[in-house]
Design an enzyme around this catalytic site. Structure first.
Site, PDB file in Angstrom:
ATOM      1  N   CYS A   1      -0.300   4.208   2.489  1.00  0.00           N
ATOM      2  CA  CYS A   1      -0.130   3.795   3.648  1.00  0.00           C
ATOM      3  C   CYS A   1       1.305   4.083   4.004  1.00  0.00           C
ATOM      4  CB  CYS A   1      -0.628   2.450   4.034  1.00  0.00           C
ATOM      5  SG  CYS A   1      -2.024   1.987   3.345  1.00  0.00           S
ATOM      6  N   ASP A   2       2.112   3.660   3.165  1.00  0.00           N
ATOM      7  CA  ASP A   2       3.443   3.579   3.618  1.00  0.00           C
ATOM      8  C   ASP A   2       4.576   4.478   2.911  1.00  0.00           C
ATOM      9  OD1 ASP A   2       2.892   1.649   5.517  1.00  0.00           O
ATOM     10  OD2 ASP A   2       3.046   0.004   3.891  1.00  0.00           O
TER      11      ASP A   2
ATOM     12  N   CYS B   1       0.932  -1.296  -0.060  1.00  0.00           N
ATOM     13  CA  CYS B   1      -0.153  -0.028   0.077  1.00  0.00           C
ATOM     14  C   CYS B   1       0.806   1.232  -0.082  1.00  0.00           C
ATOM     15  CB  CYS B   1      -0.984  -0.048   1.237  1.00  0.00           C
ATOM     16  SG  CYS B   1      -1.945   1.514   1.420  1.00  0.00           S
TER      17      CYS B   1
END
Ligand code: NAP
Length: 328
Positions: free
Chosen positions: A147-148, A144
């Protein structure tokens, strides 16, 4: 968000419509079922908003000409469904018994008896299944970018895959990373033309063609990947601090194995009316859709499933009323 579930030891909760999953399919189903005054309960599963909520910007959901944040769209879906009486609970189904109605669904917090069920449990990313992947997930390996990505500021990262997700997430990563190298197993991309043009013209993005990752190397963080050219057989090491894997998805349907008909990849089989093989159980979104897998198509499937549930419950009620009438 409500969490009204009582511990599983207490009395089962009877509901007319239980919806499993809070992505576009689940929340659209909730909106339609709520507007039909069926007071649906939505169990979010572990990912509130589903996979769409992990997408930074969604540019192809109609009604948002400038695009909309994935998480923001999920919140809007939820708010709209709740406005009409849907109850969204942070809970996950652990087992289901579809052998008789009402269907029994045991969750982390409660037991539900549901007159009808809409399965909208979505899908999850497929893993590469190469050495180092399990060990280094969260230590430089991610599924993701939204997200990261921010953890990789000024770092060199690779993206594995050649579909829409790989390119979209790769483009997102150029906000942070110093370079993004897309490693693809063929010499042409599966992704659509708009994303291809954007990716190929982005100066931070490079491609390595006809190549697979055979190992992810590192002890407590990613340091490199081992690559193999599938045409020449040549192997090499490519230093990188981040590996983002986007090679497709698999449906979250294990819970229903042996009870609902599925294809060999695990997608629930539904007919044109969103019906599964069990009367009263409907499926929508990526759990039942190996083909389109878009926010708009999942939302449409969710709405259709709820409309069918409404009809199904009406028919069951009139059958019950008829049977009662014959008794008296
Ligand atoms: P996908 O379209 O199935 O693409 C997966 C990619 O990974 C393919 O390029 C495939 O290579 C490669 N791949 C598969 N297994 C591999 C392996 N073991 N090793 C190396 N490479 C492997 O998956 P997706 O990109 O996640 O997209 C899923 C669906 O969501 C699609 O329908 C897509 O259109 C949609 N989507 C749309 C958007 C958008 O419209 N903006 C954004 C994201 C996703 P091959 O090409 O050789 O098969």
């Amino acid at each position: 968000m409500l969490n009204l579930s009582s511990p599983s030891t207490s009395e089962p909760r009877h509901v007319k419509v239980l919806i499993l999953g809070s992505g576009p399919a689940g929340l659209s189903a909730a909106l339609y079922a709520a507007r039909a005054e069926l007071a649906p309960v939505v169990l979010t599963g572990l990912e509130l908003g589903g996979q769409a909520a992990l997408t930074y910007t969604i540019e192809n959901y109609p009604g948002f000409p400038e695009g909309v944040g994935g998480a923001q769209l999920g919140e809007l879906f939820q708010k709209q469904a709740e406005r009409f009486g849907a109850q969204v609970e942070f809970d996950t189904a652990q087992s289901v018994d579809l052998s008789r109605r009402p269907f029994k669904v045991t969750t982390d917090n409660a037991t539900f008896l549901a007159d009808s069920l809409i399965v909208a449990t979505g899908a999850r990313p497929i893993h590469l299944e190469v050495p180092g992947e399990n060990l280094l997930t969260g230590l430089g390996i991610s599924y993701c970018a939204t997200c990261d990505g921010a953890f990789f500021k000024d770092r060199k990262v690779i993206v594995v895959g050649g579909g829409d997700s790989a390119l979209e997430e790769g483009l997102f990563l150029t906000r942070y990373a110093s370079s993004v190298t897309i490693v693809h197993r063929r010499d042409s991309l599966r992704a659509g033309p708009v994303l291809q043009t954007r990716a190929k013209s982005n100066p931070k993005i490079k491609f390595i063609w006809n190549t697979v990752v055979t190992e992810i190397v590192g002890t407590d963080k990613v340091e490199a990947v081992r690559l193999k050219n599938v045409r020449t057989g040549e192997t090499s090491s490519f230093p990188t601090e981040g590996v983002f894997i986007f090679i497709g998805h698999t449906p979250n349907t294990q819970l229903f194995q042996g009870q609902l008909d599925m294809d060999k990849r695990g997608y629930i089989q539904v007919d044109a009316l969103a019906r599964t093989n069990v009367p009263g159980v409907y499926a929508a979104g990526e759990a039942a859709d190996p083909t389109f897998r878009q926010v708009v198509t999942s939302a449409g499937m969710g709405a259709a499933a709820a409309m069918q549930v409404t009809k199904f419950l009406e028919q069951e009620e009139s059958k019950d009323a008829h049977a009662e009438g014959q008794k008296s």
